[in-house]
Design a protein around this motif. Sequence first.
Motif, mmCIF file in Angstrom:
data_model
loop_
_atom_site.group_PDB
_atom_site.id
_atom_site.type_symbol
_atom_site.label_atom_id
_atom_site.label_comp_id
_atom_site.label_asym_id
_atom_site.label_seq_id
_atom_site.Cartn_x
_atom_site.Cartn_y
_atom_site.Cartn_z
ATOM 1 N N LYS A 10 -30.300 -13.267 25.463
ATOM 2 C CA LYS A 10 -29.679 -12.100 24.842
ATOM 3 C C LYS A 10 -29.729 -12.239 23.316
ATOM 4 O O LYS A 10 -29.674 -13.359 22.806
ATOM 5 C CB LYS A 10 -28.206 -12.005 25.258
ATOM 6 N N PRO A 11 -29.803 -11.116 22.603
ATOM 7 C CA PRO A 11 -29.714 -11.192 21.134
ATOM 8 C C PRO A 11 -28.416 -11.874 20.715
ATOM 9 O O PRO A 11 -27.368 -11.668 21.333
ATOM 10 C CB PRO A 11 -29.730 -9.719 20.713
ATOM 11 N N GLY A 12 -28.517 -12.725 19.701
ATOM 12 C CA GLY A 12 -27.342 -13.454 19.221
ATOM 13 C C GLY A 12 -27.203 -14.848 19.798
ATOM 14 O O GLY A 12 -26.423 -15.648 19.290
ATOM 15 N N LEU A 13 -27.968 -15.154 20.853
ATOM 16 C CA LEU A 13 -27.911 -16.497 21.447
ATOM 17 C C LEU A 13 -28.677 -17.503 20.589
ATOM 18 O O LEU A 13 -29.717 -17.174 20.023
ATOM 19 C CB LEU A 13 -28.575 -16.493 22.831
ATOM 20 N N ARG A 14 -28.159 -18.722 20.534
ATOM 21 C CA ARG A 14 -28.868 -19.805 19.841
ATOM 22 C C ARG A 14 -29.832 -20.445 20.841
ATOM 23 O O ARG A 14 -29.429 -20.825 21.937
ATOM 24 C CB ARG A 14 -27.864 -20.823 19.321
ATOM 25 N N VAL A 15 -31.100 -20.528 20.472
ATOM 26 C CA VAL A 15 -32.132 -21.043 21.375
ATOM 27 C C VAL A 15 -33.066 -22.001 20.646
ATOM 28 O O VAL A 15 -33.099 -22.043 19.419
ATOM 29 C CB VAL A 15 -32.982 -19.886 21.978
ATOM 30 N N ALA A 16 -33.819 -22.756 21.436
ATOM 31 C CA ALA A 16 -34.927 -23.554 20.909
ATOM 32 C C ALA A 16 -36.202 -22.905 21.434
ATOM 33 O O ALA A 16 -36.336 -22.685 22.638
ATOM 34 C CB ALA A 16 -34.826 -24.992 21.384
ATOM 35 N N VAL A 17 -37.098 -22.544 20.520
ATOM 36 C CA VAL A 17 -38.350 -21.902 20.915
ATOM 37 C C VAL A 17 -39.525 -22.794 20.535
ATOM 38 O O VAL A 17 -39.421 -23.659 19.676
ATOM 39 C CB VAL A 17 -38.544 -20.517 20.246
ATOM 40 N N ILE A 18 -40.657 -22.548 21.209
ATOM 41 C CA ILE A 18 -41.911 -23.193 20.823
ATOM 42 C C ILE A 18 -42.775 -22.106 20.199
ATOM 43 O O ILE A 18 -43.114 -21.116 20.850
ATOM 44 C CB ILE A 18 -42.600 -23.845 22.034
ATOM 45 N N LEU A 19 -43.095 -22.278 18.929
ATOM 46 C CA LEU A 19 -43.923 -21.318 18.209
ATOM 47 C C LEU A 19 -45.374 -21.460 18.652
ATOM 48 O O LEU A 19 -45.777 -22.508 19.169
ATOM 49 C CB LEU A 19 -43.824 -21.553 16.695
ATOM 50 N N LYS A 20 -46.163 -20.410 18.451
ATOM 51 C CA LYS A 20 -47.576 -20.411 18.838
ATOM 52 C C LYS A 20 -48.303 -21.634 18.240
ATOM 53 O O LYS A 20 -49.042 -22.326 18.926
ATOM 54 C CB LYS A 20 -48.224 -19.103 18.361
#
Length: 64
Positions: A10-20
């Motif tokens: 959801k918008p506003g959640l803190r996440v860890a992403v893997i960028l391209k």
Amino acid sequence: MNGQNRSDVKPGLRVAVILKKDQRSGVKTEGVVKDLLTNSSFHPHGIKVRLEDGQVGRVAEILG
């Protein structure tokens, strides 16, 4: 949660992403979700999101 289900992200959640650019190395970038870019309800590599700082990546982990 691993970020593969759109309903968990959801918008506003803190996440860890893997960028391209980091897909090969698997380096995670932390940030706060601004927009969800994946329309399907499930994606095996993670839901694609735009972070508040403008970076785009797939959610690897939901931090809360």
